[in-house]
Enzyme design. Sequence first.
Site, PDB file in Angstrom:
ATOM      1  CD  GLN A 126      20.267  24.561   9.758  1.00 36.40           C
ATOM      2  OE1 GLN A 126      19.355  23.788   9.967  1.00 36.40           O
ATOM      3  NE2 GLN A 126      20.210  25.516   8.535  1.00 36.40           N
ATOM      4  CE1 TYR A 156      11.620  18.451  13.278  1.00 39.01           C
ATOM      5  CE2 TYR A 156       9.768  19.907  12.321  1.00 39.01           C
ATOM      6  CZ  TYR A 156      10.936  19.616  12.794  1.00 39.01           C
ATOM      7  OH  TYR A 156      11.902  20.697  13.371  1.00 39.01           O
TER       8      TYR A 156
HETATM    9  N1  SER Z   1      13.191  23.347   9.173  1.00 38.67           N
HETATM   10  C1  SER Z   1      12.329  22.370   9.762  1.00 38.67           C
HETATM   11  C2  SER Z   1      11.904  21.378   8.635  1.00 38.67           C
HETATM   12  O1  SER Z   1      11.840  21.932   7.860  1.00 38.67           O
HETATM   13  C3  SER Z   1      11.079  22.900  10.407  1.00 38.67           C
HETATM   14  O2  SER Z   1      11.373  23.304  11.641  1.00 38.67           O
HETATM   15  O3  SER Z   1      11.687  20.468   9.003  1.00 38.67           O
END
Ligand code: SER
Length: 316
Positions: free
Chosen positions: A12, A143
């Site tokens: 992206q 994450y």
């Molecule tokens: N856009 C990312 C996510 O939603 C956040 O950094 O994982």
Amino acid sequence: MKNVLIIGSTGQIGTELTLELRKRYTEGNIVAGYIPGAEPKGELAETGPAELADITNDKQIAEVVSKYKIDTIYNLAALLSAVAEAKPQLAWKVGMDGLFNVLEVARQYHCAVFTPSSIGVFGNNTPKDKTPQDTIRNPRTMYGVTKVGGELLSDYYYIRFGVDTRSVRFPGLISYIAPPGGGTTDYAVDIYYAAVRGDRFVCPIAAGTFMDMMYMPDALHAAIRLMEADPARLIHRNAFNIASMSFDPEIIYQNIRQYMPDFTMEYDVDPLRQSIADSWPNSLDDTCAREEWDWQPVYDLDTMTRDMLAKLKARI
Ligand code: SER
């Protein structure tokens, strides 16, 4: 910045950042790094070199860096928050082991490194509104863990080895060229596609859930501006809060309806995404970025909506 390698150039951010860098830096090589199955196509393939650069393969990265005399690496390889919960082991491999590979190559070949961090570094104990630059980072997602670890490791490489590492904490990024890959904030991209296609939008995030968001042109500007910034002014490095807008699903929905009054939305809340969204800040304080490298966003929700709708109508 003259010779640049973008790892994850077909994602992206990478798709647009690679093209933007090629417009701005016409003298060196802006190399689109990719993995098998995600080869650059179209304009990305036609406007500059492309090389296999799998973040899990340190030798491959070193070969590309040496071949093109790379001085700056944009490391954009990542699994976003929701998908990382489905594949936590792979998220670690890409986010932490991969970053270690990049930093080691950068140390040996004297490259600067930009690795996006995220609002995902924050957790339930972080102040929710106007979240400060230096505060508690206690994420409970893989994450977030890899992003906090990435910030610390990047700072370590700067302090210990002098590797010029810099980073920003991106909010949800909204764009119309390449889709995001399984994040919690993706709804704010999907809602525009639904509106332009004439579909009813099913929102996976509950009304009243505020998160920071940003339009891609501002995000690209941030990544480039920070890497060009005078290092003498940088007190922070990994990673700067940046912000431009914060909204909940109702606010973006009503904003789109100003231009598309027949557009409709319903809620079907996804428990995983909702729990991640609930653990993230409502809005960030980006004073340090403004003071240390003159960060200044251009788009607000309304200017973004008008541009997104126009661009998507032309594309779909
Ligand atoms: N856009 C990312 C996510 O939603 C956040 O950094 O994982």
